[in-house]
Design an enzyme around this catalytic site. Structure first.
Site, short mmCIF file in Angstrom:
data_model
loop_
_atom_site.label_atom_id
_atom_site.label_comp_id
_atom_site.label_asym_id
_atom_site.label_seq_id
_atom_site.Cartn_x
_atom_site.Cartn_y
_atom_site.Cartn_z
CG HIS A 1 -2.33 -12.39 11.99
ND1 HIS A 1 -2.36 -13.23 10.91
CD2 HIS A 1 -1.42 -12.91 12.84
CE1 HIS A 1 -1.53 -14.24 11.12
NE2 HIS A 1 -0.94 -14.07 12.28
CB ALA B 1 13.45 -17.15 12.70
CG LEU C 1 13.56 -12.84 12.07
CD1 LEU C 1 15.02 -12.63 12.42
CD2 LEU C 1 12.68 -12.07 13.04
CD GLU D 1 5.69 -14.57 0.36
OE1 GLU D 1 6.74 -13.93 0.14
OE2 GLU D 1 5.58 -15.38 1.28
CG ASP E 1 6.40 -9.85 6.37
OD1 ASP E 1 5.73 -9.20 7.19
OD2 ASP E 1 6.37 -11.09 6.33
CE1 TYR F 1 -0.24 -14.25 7.64
CE2 TYR F 1 -1.20 -14.47 5.45
CZ TYR F 1 -0.63 -13.69 6.44
OH TYR F 1 -0.43 -12.34 6.21
C1 GLA Z 1 3.25 -12.90 8.09
C2 GLA Z 1 2.86 -12.13 6.82
C3 GLA Z 1 2.59 -10.66 7.11
C4 GLA Z 1 1.67 -10.47 8.30
C5 GLA Z 1 2.13 -11.33 9.47
C6 GLA Z 1 1.17 -11.28 10.61
O1 GLA Z 1 4.51 -12.52 8.51
O2 GLA Z 1 3.87 -12.27 5.86
O3 GLA Z 1 2.08 -10.03 5.96
O4 GLA Z 1 0.35 -10.74 7.96
O5 GLA Z 1 2.30 -12.68 9.11
O6 GLA Z 1 1.08 -10.00 11.14
#
Ligand code: GLA
Length: 388
Positions: free
Chosen positions: A38, A125, A127, A162, A174, A224
């Site tokens: 985060h 999950a 990932l 996204e 990610d 989120y």
């Molecule tokens: C999700 C989001 C990422 C990041 C994480 C938390 O996976 O896709 O961009 O913010 O949460 O670190």
């Protein structure tokens, strides 16, 4: 799912669906994140790595504007058109449609496309199968059309797909990890400047093991986005005291103290977590350099604690997994990973004891939650690329 069948099964499925060979096949890996949770959307630092679980996309351009998309593993198809890109509301098609949408916004001329994808990244999950899908699709189109976009640009576009099309306000970690990974390395990414350094993980006696809580929280997107808003609210208040700051990246513990009660309790807890987490990434980089396994593990536990109590994105199952791992003699560190409210825990485990660790965790989980726990080891792998 056995990854040995990839990418052959995807190329084969393409031929069955479309009666021709794909123009190219792309491998787009999932990722883990050692530390820096985060922090990406707060313009801070993260330490992710691409892994040996991936999505493979077989792709060929069409002469018309149609989009024929096939999710091989799900046995599902979607047909649409470049002339009318709208959210399907069906989940997976939107990640691909979002990619075409941002390319159109950039005035990059894209052809219609036949696409088949599938892979062995567990869905939901944490990932980031979605980021792999978006990044992989962009990589494929960039190759096919010769746009000459660099990988960091592809990551930005994937993030926009996204954010703007799917509606999840995720950060850039990610997709960046999936596109930029390097075997045996974590990448230290500055999410403001995108400056990247590769940090080797050089500890052959230690393995990263994921334990999938199996919890898929329905509220993950809204919670989120809510955390993002809380961080922004914190920055807005802090700017009254420190007009020069742009994001929590520019904030120190001392500044939080100075703002005092102007920051409501909840907002302060969120900000404090992010500021501390940025500090932990710094310490983690030093620990990686020194191969200091003990500090690496301790920082993972500390991050879990921050996510549990300050940022409040953990859940009972993941807390249980981390507590169980903490008591396990084979474990150096453990924490929940990803956005939160479910998904996997990341465990740093002595390699010689890997199999026993997994069965101990599975047994404890079964006893407590009366269901099975999936555990799997991951290797740090190369980022997105063409399959030969
Ligand atoms: C999700 C989001 C990422 C990041 C994480 C938390 O996976 O896709 O961009 O913010 O949460 O670190």
């Amino acid at each position: 799912m056995i990854s040995a069948t990839y990418p052959g099964s995807i190329a084969q499925s393409f031929e069955q669906n479309f009666g021709r060979k794909p123009a190219l096949v792309v491998r787009a890996p999932g990722h883990i994140n050692l530390l820096g949770e985060h922090t990406d959307y707060n313009e801070g630092w993260v330490l992710p790595a691409a892994i040996d679980r991936a999505i493979w996309l077989a792709v060929a351009p069409r002469t018309d504007a149609a989009l024929h998309l096939v999710a091989h593993d799900l046995g599902e198809k979607y047909t649409g058109s470049l002339h009318q890109l709208e959210k399907s509301g069906r989940g997976w098609p939107d990640y691909l449609l979002g990619v075409f949408h941002v390319l159109q916004q950039e005035n990059l001329p894209v052809a219609g496309m036949d696409v088949v994808f599938g892979g062995d990244i567990p869905i939901g999950a944490g990932l980031s199968s979605s980021a792999a899908l978006e990044g992989g699709m962009l990589f494929a189109i960039n190759e096919l059309h010769g746009f000459g976009l660099e990988r960091p640009q592809l990551a930005r576009l994937a993030q926009r797909a996204e954010n703007e099309f799917v509606g999840m306000k995720c950060g850039i970690m990610d997709m960046y990890a999936s596109l930029m990974g390097r075997a045996g390395h974590f990448l230290r990414l500055d999410c403001r400047t995108l400056a990247t350094e590769y940090a080797p993980f050089d500890a052959p006696d230690w393995a990263f093991v994921l334990c999938d809580s199996g919890v898929k929280h329905a509220l993950v997107d809204s919670e989120y986005n809510q955390r993002r808003r809380e961080c922004e609210a914190g920055v807005a208040i802090l700017r009254r005291f420190f007009p020069e700051i742009r994001s929590l990246r520019d904030v120190s513990e001392a500044m939080l103290d100075e703002a005092g009660d102007a920051l409501p309790k909840l907002i302060r807890a969120r900000c404090r977590y992010v500021v501390a987490e940025n500090g932990r990434v710094e310490k983690m980089c030093i620990a990686l350099k020194n191969n200091d396994l003990q500090t690496i593990g301790q920082l993972m536990f500390d991050t879990h604690e921050g996510l549990r109590t300050g940022y409040e994105v953990s859940c009972a199952e993941m807390d249980f997994l981390v507590e169980t791992a903490r008591r396990d003699p084979a474990v150096q560190g453990a924490r929940m990973m990803g956005g939160g409210f479910g998904g996997c825990t990341l465990n740093l485990v002595r390699r010689a004891d890997e199999a026993h660790f997994k069965s101990r965790m599975q047994q404890a989980f079964r006893q407590k939650w009366a269901r099975e726990l999936a555990c799997f080891s991951v290797q740090l792998s190369d980022g997105t690329g063409l399959c030969p």
